[in-house]
Motif scaffolding. Structure first.
Motif, PDB file in Angstrom:
ATOM      1  N   ALA A 258       0.821  -1.218   0.000  1.00 41.36           N
ATOM      2  CA  ALA A 258       0.000   0.000   0.000  1.00 41.36           C
ATOM      3  C   ALA A 258       0.853   1.264   0.000  1.00 41.36           C
ATOM      4  CB  ALA A 258      -0.945  -0.014   1.204  1.00 41.36           C
ATOM      5  N   ASP A 259       1.918   1.293   0.786  1.00 44.83           N
ATOM      6  CA  ASP A 259       2.790   2.472   0.818  1.00 44.83           C
ATOM      7  C   ASP A 259       3.411   2.728  -0.551  1.00 44.83           C
ATOM      8  OD1 ASP A 259       2.427   3.228   3.472  1.00 44.83           O
ATOM      9  OD2 ASP A 259       3.957   1.844   4.191  1.00 44.83           O
ATOM     10  N   ARG A 262       0.787   4.241  -2.963  1.00 49.88           N
ATOM     11  CA  ARG A 262       0.562   5.671  -2.709  1.00 49.88           C
ATOM     12  C   ARG A 262       1.706   6.516  -3.269  1.00 49.88           C
ATOM     13  NH1 ARG A 262      -1.907   3.662   2.078  1.00 49.88           N
ATOM     14  NH2 ARG A 262       0.094   3.579   3.172  1.00 49.88           N
ATOM     15  N   TRP A 286      -0.707   1.300 -10.251  1.00 51.85           N
ATOM     16  CA  TRP A 286      -0.073   2.304  -9.390  1.00 51.85           C
ATOM     17  C   TRP A 286       0.582   3.364 -10.265  1.00 51.85           C
ATOM     18  CZ3 TRP A 286       5.149   1.489 -10.501  1.00 51.85           C
ATOM     19  CH2 TRP A 286       5.530   0.192 -10.830  1.00 51.85           C
TER      20      TRP A 286
END
Length: 357
Positions: A258-259, A262, A286
């Motif tokens: 997830a990091d 982002r 992403w």
């Protein structure tokens, strides 16, 4: 040049993605004529799971603690042209401060976990890096590129934050002629933030297509996880087994933490390894993904199990093979360990000459 690297591990790939990166980088630096010393903290969980006891490139030394590191290797650090401290090095703040005090050459930080690192700093968690150390590293090398590097310079005071992405070893990862065992495979250590995406993109597809063949390889998955009956499990695969694993799949799945999603611009080493084997990739989406592979031509993007199923069932064999070969060509032209070694040389030449890398 004389180069010292203090990294998490080069002898064991168990539960980490650092070892394979360091192995390729060190080997290529040595091939290019440099003298490389890799220093690794002797940790029990790696000592029990070493898949490369004595790397055949450069020189690898283990140390028991910070005092032993200083006693044995101060001269090597002082005399090196470049000293690199990696993320997640035990006592990394103390190690980094010692390196910056001792090194006469260029001290650098190699962040293999950049978005995770910045999230930790924001929480006041200075496990292996503190804000005070960042300006003292003349190079901040990062697995993540894009806008995040500007933030590291602007907000944290890095003199030069530059991408040094992961890579693959084309001598180890190549296509093989074998009958696929699985329609879709995934290789990765368990993490809480990746598991929901794995559920959505693979396990939902497995439930929707009961006759499909799926496999998940990697350690640390909870024992109480419920796997569909058509999903095989492999607990751990050492790096020498990865090429055969990829080549046993029709498609391979990439799932991003997830990091990293982002932050964007954070390719996984699994992307490059599978592509080098000419195995077509299905990935979550992403920011920045299109700078590494062309969506629809070199990689497929999925948002759901249903979409994954459509790829598995509707992409023809000819299209599948052609996509895999296009992805392989991209990796061989841009994303090998040799490319990263050359990039690192360029950064170091720029810093020592007083120019911006």
């Amino acid at each position: 040049m004389r180069i010292v690297i203090l990294g998490l591990s080069i002898t064991s790939s168990w539960g980490n993605g650092h070892a394979t990166t360091y192995r390729g980088l060190v080997r290529e630096l040595v091939r290019r004529g440099h003298e490389v010393l890799f220093l690794e903290r002797d940790m029990p969980w790696y000592a029990c799971n070493r898949d490369l006891q004595r790397p055949p490139f450069g020189r690898t030394e283990l140390y028991a603690d910070l005092e032993m590191l200083k006693d044995r290797f101060t001269d090597a650090v002082r005399g090196a042209d470049l000293v690199v401290v990696g993320s997640y090095v035990p006592q990394g703040v103390e190690v980094g401060a010692w390196v910056q005090r001792t090194a006469r050459g260029v001290p650098a930080f190699y962040d293999i976990d950049t978005p995770v690192t910045l999230a930790k700093l924001a929480r006041g968690d200075f496990e292996y890096l503190s804000p005070e150390l960042i300006p003292g590293y003349r190079l901040y090398l990062s697995f993540t590129g894009g806008p995040l590097l500007q933030r590291i310079e602007r907000e944290l005071g890095s003199p030069a934050a530059r991408p040094l992405y992961c890579s693959c070893d084309p001598e180890l990862y190549a296509p093989e002629t074998r009958e696929p065992l699985w329609d879709l495979g995934y290789l990765g250590t368990y993490s809480d933030d990746r598991q929901p995406v794995l559920e959505r993109l693979m396990l939902d597809a497995a439930r929707e297509w009961p006759s499909g063949r799926f496999v998940v390889a990697g350690p640390q998955y909870p024992a109480n996880l419920a796997w569909p009956g058509n999903v095989a499990r492999v607990e751990h695969l050492a790096p020498p087994e990865h090429p055969a694993f990829y080549n046993s799949q029709r498609f391979t799945l990439n799932v991003t933490r997830a990091d990293m999603v982002r932050a964007g611009y954070s390719p996984s080493v699994r992307l490059f390894e599978a592509a080098a084997c000419a195995v077509p990739l299905i990935s979550d989406a992403w920011p920045g993904l299109g700078t590494f592979f062309v969506p629809g031509e070199e990689i497929l993007i999925s948002h759901s199990g249903e979409q994954t199923c459509r790829y598995l069932q509707e992409v023809t064999e000819g299209e599948r093979r052609a996509m895999g070969m296009r992805a392989r060509a991209r990796v061989l032209s841009e994303h090998t360990a040799a490319h990263r070694a050359e990039t690192l040389e360029g950064y170091l030449r720029s810093v020592t000459s007083g120019r911006a890398p």
